[in-house]
Write an enzyme that holds these catalytic residues in place. Structure first.
Site, PDB file in Angstrom:
ATOM      1  N   GLU A 103      -1.916  36.299  29.195  1.00  0.00           N
ATOM      2  CA  GLU A 103      -2.447  35.174  28.442  1.00  0.00           C
ATOM      3  C   GLU A 103      -2.286  33.917  29.279  1.00  0.00           C
ATOM      4  O   GLU A 103      -1.416  33.851  30.151  1.00  0.00           O
ATOM      5  CB  GLU A 103      -1.758  35.035  27.077  1.00  0.00           C
ATOM      6  CG  GLU A 103      -0.263  34.824  27.114  1.00  0.00           C
ATOM      7  CD  GLU A 103       0.295  34.609  25.714  1.00  0.00           C
ATOM      8  OE1 GLU A 103      -0.177  33.690  25.032  1.00  0.00           O
ATOM      9  OE2 GLU A 103       1.199  35.364  25.339  1.00  0.00           O
ATOM     10  N   CYS A 129     -16.291  49.091  31.739  1.00  0.00           N
ATOM     11  CA  CYS A 129     -17.552  48.718  32.368  1.00  0.00           C
ATOM     12  C   CYS A 129     -18.676  48.417  31.387  1.00  0.00           C
ATOM     13  O   CYS A 129     -19.767  48.040  31.798  1.00  0.00           O
ATOM     14  CB  CYS A 129     -17.988  49.820  33.334  1.00  0.00           C
ATOM     15  SG  CYS A 129     -16.848  50.026  34.725  1.00  0.00           S
TER      16      CYS A 129
END
Length: 340
Positions: A103, A129
């Site tokens: 984060e 992907c």
């Protein structure tokens, strides 16, 4: 089928798609040279990346370049091409697999870099992907609902550390043939960035309509391809089998709502010769309508589909039917139709 696996869009268009290619070229010949002691010890031939995967080159960032900066560059280029000002954007979705930290999100760095307003929602979507196509679907739904007028979908990938770590590990004396082949796919990865701008079709008749598509999951195969910055470890044979079963199932089920047998272009997620040949054979695609970028750029993760679409865009004409197709680790598949 119950649920939301099939989507249709009423008033959404792709306004632009742009890419930012990493500047440094790493050839498969160079990787072979660096792996030569290991190849000789394991009695493996040189040229596997070219002959088996069809990957001759891949791109790497120059020293000091960052994937998120490249994503910002691609985003600015896409906004300029669409004629949209940053202040008009209501949503920005980052779909990068690559991230520097747990984060904050990668999205906040890109939001700031693009100069988007504080009213623009931003977040990451992570789905291997398939992230970019998933991001386009979500943005299209929000545009259709009237919640958002313009959205930017963006992706930046950095395979440099994975590439370096994998080559170093494969050179260790305790690595056997099975270990080597489980990491073979890591050597096909490349770096790059891409971005797309979506907006309301009624406001942009010059845009390319997003008609809808399908998603399907086979998450029983979640352990077949597992990656991190240390490397990507793959059961290639089982992954290909499971992936093709999922694609064929989705393709067959989609015939109830869609007819994709005669598209003008099939923009596939760029993996390898083996993967592409399997999809072409399993679904009966016209190979001449499947443009390839993996021979020069390798597998650039979620950026592969938009990079390939950006490369092919100048050869598309108004009215062409375009299908985006991909399979992501996990396994998931997604297909989305565009009316160019």
């Amino acid at each position: 089928m119950d649920g939301n696996a099939t989507t249709t869009h009423r008033n959404v268009a792709l306004l632009s798609v742009a890419s930012e290619l990493a500047p440094q070229i790493t050839t498969s010949v160079d990787i072979d040279r660096r792996l030569q002691p290991a190849l000789a010890r394991l009695r493996l031939p040189s040229g596997l990346l070219q002959r088996v995967a069809g990957v001759n080159e891949r791109r790497n960032w120059a020293p000091g370049q960052a994937f998120d900066d490249a994503a910002v560059t691609a985003g600015k280029r896409a906004l300029a091409a669409a004629g949209i000002e940053p202040g008009q954007v209501g949503l920005m979705i980052n779909t990068s697999v690559t991230r520097k930290h747990l984060e904050p999100s990668v999205a906040v760095r890109i939001h700031h870099g693009l100069g988007l307003p504080s009213s623009a929602t931003n977040f990451d979507i992570a789905n291997a992907c398939l992230g970019f196509v998933n991001g386009m679907t979500l943005a299209a739904q929000l545009i259709d609902s009237g919640q958002v007028q313009y959205a930017v979908i963006i992706d930046g990938e950095d395979a440099d550390q994975i590439q370096t770590n994998t080559i170093e590990r494969l050179g260790r004396p305790d690595i056997n043939r099975k270990d080597f082949m489980s990491e073979f796919a890591s050597l096909t990865l490349g770096s790059g960035a891409a971005a797309a701008v979506l907006g309301r079709a009624d406001l942009h008749p010059e845009g390319h309509r997003i008609l809808g598509g399908v998603t399907r999951a086979a998450t029983e195969f979640n352990g077949l391809c597992v990656g991190s910055v240390d490397g990507m470890f793959t059961d290639a044979k089982a992954l290909l089998k499971g992936g093709m079963e999922l694609v064929v199932s989705a393709w067959t089920e989609a015939k109830r709502d869609w007819n994709w047998s005669g598209m003008d272009r099939y923009i596939l997620h760029q993996v390898s010769d083996v993967h592409t040949n399997a999809i072409v054979k399993a679904t009966g695609l016209d190979r001449s309508r499947v443009p390839l970028t993996y021979p020069l750029y390798g597998n650039v993760g979620p950026a592969s589909i938009p990079i390939t679409l950006a490369e092919e865009a100048s050869r598309l004409t108004k009215g062409d039917r375009v299908l985006l197709m991909g399979v992501g680790s996990g396994l998931n598949t997604a297909m989305m139709e565009l009316a160019w």
